[in-house]
Each structure stands twice: as C-alpha cells, then as structure tokens.
Design a protein around this motif. Structure first.
Motif, PDB file in Angstrom:
ATOM      1  N   GLY A 106       0.817  -1.266  -0.211  1.00 24.43           N
ATOM      2  CA  GLY A 106       0.172   0.160   0.061  1.00 24.43           C
ATOM      3  C   GLY A 106       0.690   1.130   0.125  1.00 24.43           C
ATOM      4  N   VAL A 107       0.385   2.510  -0.383  1.00 24.60           N
ATOM      5  CA  VAL A 107       1.003   3.685  -0.410  1.00 24.60           C
ATOM      6  C   VAL A 107       1.511   4.125   0.939  1.00 24.60           C
ATOM      7  CG1 VAL A 107      -0.082   4.197  -2.510  1.00 24.60           C
ATOM      8  CG2 VAL A 107      -1.065   5.045  -0.371  1.00 24.60           C
ATOM      9  N   ASN A 108       2.404   4.884   1.108  1.00 28.02           N
ATOM     10  CA  ASN A 108       2.660   5.404   2.325  1.00 28.02           C
ATOM     11  C   ASN A 108       1.601   6.058   3.116  1.00 28.02           C
ATOM     12  OD1 ASN A 108       5.924   5.927   0.811  1.00 28.02           O
ATOM     13  ND2 ASN A 108       5.789   4.877   2.640  1.00 28.02           N
ATOM     14  N   GLY A 109       1.557   5.750   4.264  1.00 24.02           N
ATOM     15  CA  GLY A 109       0.370   6.692   4.929  1.00 24.02           C
ATOM     16  C   GLY A 109      -1.005   5.930   5.030  1.00 24.02           C
ATOM     17  N   SER A 110      -0.924   4.741   4.362  1.00 25.50           N
ATOM     18  CA  SER A 110      -2.276   4.038   4.077  1.00 25.50           C
ATOM     19  C   SER A 110      -2.689   3.008   5.448  1.00 25.50           C
ATOM     20  CB  SER A 110      -2.305   2.845   2.902  1.00 25.50           C
ATOM     21  OG  SER A 110      -1.116   1.966   3.109  1.00 25.50           O
ATOM     22  N   GLY A 111      -1.700   3.172   6.326  1.00 24.69           N
ATOM     23  CA  GLY A 111      -1.989   2.376   7.250  1.00 24.69           C
ATOM     24  C   GLY A 111      -1.333   0.756   7.646  1.00 24.69           C
ATOM     25  N   LYS A 112      -0.489   0.574   6.896  1.00 22.27           N
ATOM     26  CA  LYS A 112       0.123  -0.788   7.045  1.00 22.27           C
ATOM     27  C   LYS A 112       1.162  -1.139   8.184  1.00 22.27           C
ATOM     28  CE  LYS A 112       2.791  -0.138   3.388  1.00 22.27           C
ATOM     29  NZ  LYS A 112       2.464   1.160   3.339  1.00 22.27           N
ATOM     30  N   SER A 113       1.704  -0.233   8.531  1.00 25.57           N
ATOM     31  CA  SER A 113       2.582  -0.310   9.873  1.00 25.57           C
ATOM     32  C   SER A 113       1.638  -0.435  11.179  1.00 25.57           C
ATOM     33  CB  SER A 113       3.433   0.739   9.999  1.00 25.57           C
ATOM     34  OG  SER A 113       4.892   0.525   8.909  1.00 25.57           O
ATOM     35  N   THR A 114       0.644   0.383  11.039  1.00 23.89           N
ATOM     36  CA  THR A 114      -0.419   0.524  12.171  1.00 23.89           C
ATOM     37  C   THR A 114      -1.139  -0.471  12.386  1.00 23.89           C
ATOM     38  OG1 THR A 114      -0.592   3.026  11.684  1.00 23.89           O
ATOM     39  CG2 THR A 114      -2.443   1.947  12.999  1.00 23.89           C
ATOM     40  N   LEU A 115      -1.773  -1.147  11.302  1.00 23.16           N
ATOM     41  CA  LEU A 115      -2.300  -2.469  11.214  1.00 23.16           C
ATOM     42  C   LEU A 115      -1.517  -3.481  11.897  1.00 23.16           C
ATOM     43  CD1 LEU A 115      -4.766  -4.008  10.522  1.00 23.16           C
ATOM     44  CD2 LEU A 115      -3.881  -4.383   8.041  1.00 23.16           C
ATOM     45  N   LEU A 116      -0.324  -3.705  11.320  1.00 26.35           N
ATOM     46  CA  LEU A 116       0.589  -4.542  11.920  1.00 26.35           C
ATOM     47  C   LEU A 116       0.831  -4.619  13.368  1.00 26.35           C
ATOM     48  CD1 LEU A 116       1.744  -6.345   9.703  1.00 26.35           C
ATOM     49  CD2 LEU A 116       3.762  -5.766  10.023  1.00 26.35           C
ATOM     50  N   LYS A 117       0.859  -3.372  14.118  1.00 28.13           N
ATOM     51  CA  LYS A 117       1.363  -2.767  15.515  1.00 28.13           C
ATOM     52  C   LYS A 117      -0.083  -3.333  16.423  1.00 28.13           C
ATOM     53  CE  LYS A 117       4.662   0.834  14.995  1.00 28.13           C
ATOM     54  NZ  LYS A 117       4.746   2.102  14.961  1.00 28.13           N
ATOM     55  N   ILE A 118      -1.353  -3.132  15.658  1.00 28.61           N
ATOM     56  CA  ILE A 118      -2.475  -3.352  16.060  1.00 28.61           C
ATOM     57  C   ILE A 118      -2.597  -4.994  16.189  1.00 28.61           C
ATOM     58  CG2 ILE A 118      -5.236  -3.563  16.012  1.00 28.61           C
ATOM     59  CD1 ILE A 118      -5.013  -0.713  14.681  1.00 28.61           C
ATOM     60  N   GLU A 165       4.123  12.416   0.236  1.00 30.72           N
ATOM     61  CA  GLU A 165       4.410  13.851  -0.146  1.00 30.72           C
ATOM     62  C   GLU A 165       5.559  14.323   0.379  1.00 30.72           C
ATOM     63  OE1 GLU A 165      -0.290  14.894   0.492  1.00 30.72           O
ATOM     64  OE2 GLU A 165       1.134  15.013   2.296  1.00 30.72           O
ATOM     65  N   ARG A 166       6.291  13.972   1.479  1.00 25.77           N
ATOM     66  CA  ARG A 166       7.487  14.291   1.888  1.00 25.77           C
ATOM     67  C   ARG A 166       8.471  14.073   0.726  1.00 25.77           C
ATOM     68  NH1 ARG A 166       9.221  16.885   6.426  1.00 25.77           N
ATOM     69  NH2 ARG A 166      11.512  16.811   7.142  1.00 25.77           N
ATOM     70  N   PHE A 167       8.628  12.979   0.230  1.00 20.57           N
ATOM     71  CA  PHE A 167       9.453  12.232  -0.446  1.00 20.57           C
ATOM     72  C   PHE A 167       9.472  13.320  -1.955  1.00 20.57           C
ATOM     73  CE2 PHE A 167       9.372   9.997  -4.408  1.00 20.57           C
ATOM     74  CZ  PHE A 167      10.750   9.709  -4.671  1.00 20.57           C
ATOM     75  N   ARG A 168       8.347  13.437  -2.183  1.00 25.19           N
ATOM     76  CA  ARG A 168       8.137  14.219  -3.559  1.00 25.19           C
ATOM     77  C   ARG A 168       8.684  15.721  -3.408  1.00 25.19           C
ATOM     78  NH1 ARG A 168       3.184  15.342  -4.660  1.00 25.19           N
ATOM     79  NH2 ARG A 168       2.077  13.642  -3.182  1.00 25.19           N
ATOM     80  N   ALA A 169       8.486  16.396  -2.188  1.00 25.05           N
ATOM     81  CA  ALA A 169       8.990  17.511  -1.716  1.00 25.05           C
ATOM     82  C   ALA A 169      10.591  17.597  -1.755  1.00 25.05           C
ATOM     83  CB  ALA A 169       8.455  17.947  -0.612  1.00 25.05           C
ATOM     84  N   VAL A 170      11.106  16.560  -1.193  1.00 26.45           N
ATOM     85  CA  VAL A 170      12.354  16.382  -1.126  1.00 26.45           C
ATOM     86  C   VAL A 170      12.995  16.295  -2.818  1.00 26.45           C
ATOM     87  CG1 VAL A 170      14.528  15.002  -0.570  1.00 26.45           C
ATOM     88  CG2 VAL A 170      12.693  15.358   1.133  1.00 26.45           C
ATOM     89  N   LEU A 171      12.450  15.652  -3.271  1.00 31.18           N
ATOM     90  CA  LEU A 171      13.079  15.184  -4.854  1.00 31.18           C
ATOM     91  C   LEU A 171      12.829  16.777  -5.455  1.00 31.18           C
ATOM     92  CD1 LEU A 171      14.035  13.068  -6.412  1.00 31.18           C
ATOM     93  CD2 LEU A 171      11.599  12.340  -7.114  1.00 31.18           C
ATOM     94  N   ALA A 172      11.613  17.451  -5.433  1.00 35.40           N
ATOM     95  CA  ALA A 172      11.566  18.619  -6.224  1.00 35.40           C
ATOM     96  C   ALA A 172      12.527  19.670  -5.580  1.00 35.40           C
ATOM     97  CB  ALA A 172      10.035  19.197  -5.685  1.00 35.40           C
ATOM     98  N   SER A 173      12.793  19.786  -4.229  1.00 35.95           N
ATOM     99  CA  SER A 173      14.006  20.618  -4.029  1.00 35.95           C
ATOM    100  C   SER A 173      15.326  20.481  -4.500  1.00 35.95           C
ATOM    101  CB  SER A 173      13.758  20.656  -2.314  1.00 35.95           C
ATOM    102  OG  SER A 173      14.571  19.480  -1.980  1.00 35.95           O
ATOM    103  N   GLY A 229       7.181  24.035 -11.685  1.00 33.78           N
ATOM    104  CA  GLY A 229       7.909  23.222 -11.358  1.00 33.78           C
ATOM    105  C   GLY A 229       7.488  22.212 -10.367  1.00 33.78           C
ATOM    106  N   LEU A 230       6.975  22.787  -9.331  1.00 38.88           N
ATOM    107  CA  LEU A 230       6.219  21.856  -8.300  1.00 38.88           C
ATOM    108  C   LEU A 230       4.844  21.236  -8.859  1.00 38.88           C
ATOM    109  CD1 LEU A 230       6.602  24.268  -5.221  1.00 38.88           C
ATOM    110  CD2 LEU A 230       7.492  22.101  -5.355  1.00 38.88           C
ATOM    111  N   ALA A 231       4.215  21.837  -9.938  1.00 36.96           N
ATOM    112  CA  ALA A 231       3.096  21.128 -10.179  1.00 36.96           C
ATOM    113  C   ALA A 231       3.426  19.975 -10.810  1.00 36.96           C
ATOM    114  CB  ALA A 231       2.344  22.099 -11.381  1.00 36.96           C
ATOM    115  N   ARG A 232       4.519  19.698 -11.453  1.00 41.03           N
ATOM    116  CA  ARG A 232       4.985  18.433 -12.150  1.00 41.03           C
ATOM    117  C   ARG A 232       5.306  17.623 -11.105  1.00 41.03           C
ATOM    118  NH1 ARG A 232       8.025  22.323 -15.264  1.00 41.03           N
ATOM    119  NH2 ARG A 232       7.014  22.737 -17.246  1.00 41.03           N
ATOM    120  N   PHE A 233       5.562  17.804  -9.696  1.00 35.22           N
ATOM    121  CA  PHE A 233       5.745  16.841  -8.645  1.00 35.22           C
ATOM    122  C   PHE A 233       4.293  16.658  -7.980  1.00 35.22           C
ATOM    123  CE2 PHE A 233      10.119  18.308  -9.823  1.00 35.22           C
ATOM    124  CZ  PHE A 233      10.736  17.201  -9.508  1.00 35.22           C
TER     125      PHE A 233
END
Length: 538
Positions: free
Chosen positions: A37-49, A458-466, A436-440
């Motif tokens: 699943g994508v980042n933030g979808s809750g995979k790690s949270t589900l495993l912890k539960i 989102e953070r990854f894309r922002a880092v890549l854009a910067s 440029g940011l719109a393309r990211f």
C-alpha cells in the motif's frame, strides 16, 4: 479457506484525531502474505494493532497462536548483547551456572527444555550470515543491518505461530537480503510482511493491498498480482472509453431534443398568431407540447446523468497512482565533460582491480553497492566535500552537486513546500517554481502546506522537487539508499523523475530492480578491506 488472522471493524486514530483506519475488515491466510500500500495507508499501524502494540478505538483482532513481531524501527538498548537481542540471556546464564556446578532448582527451572539454546541460536545466526558475531558482543558494535538481522534471528529462534515483519529489508545489503529471502521462502508458519521489496514480495503466497481504507487480497505473488491489475486496468480503460462515447452521444441527443422542442414551440406560436385552429384546440395542443417537452427534456437529462455516473465509475476503476512529469534540460552534461575526479583511494588490503582513482564523465549512471559498513555513505559525502579523508583529493567539474541522504532530512519543517524550493532556487521567478512543483503533484494550495505536515509520500516528492528544481541545476546527483521506506508508487515516481534527469548520477542502493530501471552504465562495489572495484552488472 481458514484464516490465521481476522480483523473485524477496526478503527484507529492518532491522538490529534487524525484517522488512520475506519471500520477495516481484513483476513490473512495460513501462508505467507505480502501487505502492500502507499505511504500513509496504515500498513504499519495495522501490523502494530495485530501485534498488540496499539489498541484500536473499536473492532477486534483474532490471531491463531503466538505472535512474533519485528517493527520497522528497532529501539535497542545500547548495553544489550547479541544474546539479549536473541532473548536467550537468562537461559544461557542458567546453563553456564549449571556447568560451573551451580545445580540449583532455580537454574534448572530457567533452562527448562532449552538445553540446546546456544546451538540453535548459533545455527540461526549462521543461516542469516551472522556466524562471525559473538553472543556477548554489544549492540553499539553492530551495524544497522547486523542489528536488524540479529533481531530477525531472534524471531525465527522463538518459532512463533504468526510472524509479522515490517519493512525487514531496509538497511540490509544484498547478501543479507538474499539470506532473508531464503529464510522467508522456507518459513512454514503464518507470515505477514509489509514491504516494498519486489524480490521479497515475489516469494509470498498472497498479496494484500491496503488502499482507500480497505484490504483486497489476491492469491499469488506480486508479479502475478500486477499482471491481474494490468488486465483490470485495460478493461477499466475500455469501460472509460465506452462511457465517454455514451456521454458524448447523450449530450448530442439532448441538444437535438432541445432543437426539436424549439421548433415545436415556434410552430405553436405561429399557429396561435395566425389563429388557424380554435382557441380551445390550440390551448390543448400547447399544454400537450409543454408536457411532452418536459418529459422529453427530463428523459434526456436523466440519460446524460446516468452516462456521466457510468463514466465516473469507470474512471474510479482505473487504478493509477499519480505520476510526476518533469523536464530537466538544464541538468544535461556533455558526454566528454569530466564531472568528478577522486584520487588517492586506498584500501587496507587492495584486491586485483582495486581503483586508486575514480573519474566520472558525462551523464554516467553509477551504482555503488557493497556490504553494510563498507563506507558507501562516507564516499558520497567525500564527493560533496563534507568529509574528505586525508590523502584523498576531490575535483568537481560541474556547477551543481546535490546529495539526498537516507533520512530525507533536507527540508525545513516550518517552511512551506514552495519556500523550501525557493531556498535552493532564490533567483527563480515564483511562477517558475510553482510550475515546477505542479509537475511534482504540488498544485495550488498543496504547495503552501508546511513540510512538517506532509505524509511520507508527499515529503519524498517535496524533497525530490527541492533537489531537482534547485539552481544551479544539479549536474551531479548523489543518492543514498533513496528507496528505503518508500512505497512502490513513490519508488516508481522516483524512477520517472530520474529518467528525465540528464546529469551524472551516483546511487547507493541494494534495491536491484530499482537500479535496473535507472539504466545504470557502471557498477561499482565497495568493501572496507579490498576497496573500490568495478563489477559486472547485477
């Protein structure tokens, strides 16, 4: 089919009220499951539960047997030993005490049936390539990869009924990854593994995709699952095309209906003006025409609305993670230009073919591999001029050099995405930065969000854009394990961006499928003993 793990109506939110899971139902079979699943979808949270590390706000979890859980981020006691990580210190101490003649009831109780615990522990360490580790060695002397593998050995040694692994291949070198692959392939119990590692996910029995708050399970490995998605996507795209055609047809029919109704209205008005029929007859005709016109208009409008609904459903069925599109001509490096020269490379015990000098020319794409702790990150920092060892000389022949560290910690969390990019391109017009940011995928108000509020993807894309929108444009890009902690969608986005990149690239990675997508031109291996050598493509 029998299920080893059943999650019913699970809901969970963070302390600030941010929802993670809402009414989630999921079930995992008795074999090996890859949870994606994508980042933030809750995979790690589900495993912890499931592991009991977190308590859901509502719902229930049923697990058949004892659970072993390896979290993504290990928290280790600096004073702990390898034996402590393996969970055998108490039994081992009691065994040694008995061997010294301290045959007390307390020691025998501590040992129980675990008389061979040391032998089993060493066998597990050996299976995972850790036979060189002493059981009394302390945690601070272990590399990050070694600590992960010892923790993994501890879970295998405990032989739980259900094993939960969260991104176990992060920070592992190629040799360690392949040992992990073999261990997972031979695991006969229940296994649920959260991972973005394609080779690992091709060794599971089923894939569970956590998306939009629901889990979809498919029998087969990742490659088989992606083949199914491709078939579904093709069918969905056909449905979209058919629905678009239907919408156009309904729009045309509605226009034609309006034209016909207008003609009837004009005809009725003309008849009334000429008074060719009795007033009562003309009134009846007018009422009938109005009723017919209303029904006709409603019919066509309903058909158009239905066609639009079908188009919306068809478009929703097309599973496509947003793609970033970048054009980076300013990063281009001529083939003959010397981008970087590193001289004075030495090694304690150089092997045949060890490089004393590295020259990077033109838009080369270099993969730097090697075991954990061999100095790959240090070498990248040498190229940035941050840490140049004594006796080593570095010359850079291009304007822009950008370094992406493993932790992606290059953003100021208090600044917006726009302002973070502006820091690295202070002379660029605001319109150029926003374009440029719109393309990211940062459009409109999304670009105004503080970096500290961004999700992982989102953070990854922002880092890549910067990095890629910086001025001067980066003509030498240094990436240190860029796919660690990235979901597969973000990894694909990174590959897309680097496809448009026209400068020289040096990337440290153990992710061979990712490296292959980059069309690497040279493969280097670093070893802290034998030094830097060129190797055949992996």
């Amino acid at each position: 089919m029998s299920y080893a793990i059943v999650c019913s109506d699970l809901s969970f939110a963070w302390a600030d009220g941010s929802p993670v899971l809402t009414g989630l139902d999921a079930a995992f079979g008795t074999g090996r499951t890859g949870l994606i699943g994508v980042n933030g979808s809750g995979k790690s949270t589900l495993l912890k539960i499931i592991a009991g590390e977190l308590r859901p706000a509502s719902g229930a979890v049923s697990v058949a047997g004892e659970i072993g859980y390896l979290p993504q981020n290990l928290v280790l006691d600096g004073a702990a030993t390898v034996a402590d990580l393996l969970g055998i210190s108490r039994v081992r101490d009691a065994l040694h005490a008995i061997e010294r003649g301290e045959a007390t009831e307390e020691n025998f109780t501590a040992v129980g049936d675990e008389w061979d615990v040391e032998e089993r522990a060493r066998a597990e360490l050996d299976r995972l390539g850790l036979d060189h580790l002493d059981l009394d060695r302390t945690v601070p002397t272990l590399s990050g990869g070694e600590a992960v593998m010892v923790a993994l050995a501890a879970r295998f040694l405990a032989r739980p009924d259900v094993l939960l692994l969260d991104e176990p291949t992060n920070n592992l070198d190629l040799d360690a990854r392949h040992r992990l692959y073999d261990a997972v392939a031979s695991w006969t119990g229940v296994l649920v593994v959260v991972s973005h590692d394609r080779e690992l996910l091709d060794r599971v029995d089923e894939i569970a995709d956590l998306r939009d708050g629901a889990v979809r399970t498919f029998g087969g490995n990742l490659s088989a699952y992606e083949e199914l998605l491709a078939v579904e996507r093709e069918a969905a795209e056909r449905a979209v095309r058919a629905a678009e055609t239907d919408v156009r047809r309904q729009k045309r029919d509605l226009v034609e209906a309006h034209v016909k109704l207008a003609r009837r209205k004009r005809y009725g008005a003309k008849m009334e003006e000429n008074k060719r029929e009795p007033k009562i007859v003309m009134g009846a005709r007018k009422r009938q025409a109005q009723e017919s016109a209303g029904k006709h208009r409603i019919l066509h409008e309903e058909r158009l609305a239905d066609a639009r609904d079908r188009l919306g459903e068809a478009e929703d069925a097309v599973r496509e993670d947003a793609e970033i599109r970048v054009d980076l001509p300013a990063t281009r490096v001529p083939a003959a230009r010397t981008v970087a020269t590193v001289t004075g490379l030495t090694a304690p015990d150089p092997d045949v073919g060890t490089l004393a000098e590295l020259i990077v020319r033109g838009p080369e794409r270099i993969a730097l591999t090697g075991p954990n702790g061999s100095g790959k990150t240090t070498f990248l920092r040498t190229l940035t001029g941050d840490r140049v060892p004594e006796g080593t000389d570095v010359k850079i022949g291009v304007d822009g050099v950008r370094y992406l560290p493993q932790r992606l910690d290059v953003l100021d969390d208090d600044l917006t995405v726009v302002d973070n990019v502006r820091l690295r391109a202070p002379s660029a017009p605001p319109s150029k930065i926003r374009a440029g940011l719109a393309r990211f995928l940062f459009r409109g108000t999304r670009a105004e969000r503080p970096a500290g509020t961004l999700s992982g993807g989102e953070r990854f894309r922002a880092v890549l854009a910067s990095l890629l929108l910086a001025e001067p444009a980066p003509q030498l890009l240094l990436l240190d394990e860029p796919t660690n902690n990235l979901d597969m969608a973000s990894t694909a986005q990174l590959a897309q961006a680097l496809t448009a990149y026209q400068g020289a690239l040096i990337v440290v990675s153990h992710d061979v499928p990712f490296l292959r997508t980059l069309k690497i031109t040279r493969w280097l291996r670093m070893d802290k003993t034998t030094g830097l050598t060129e190797i055949d493509p992996l």
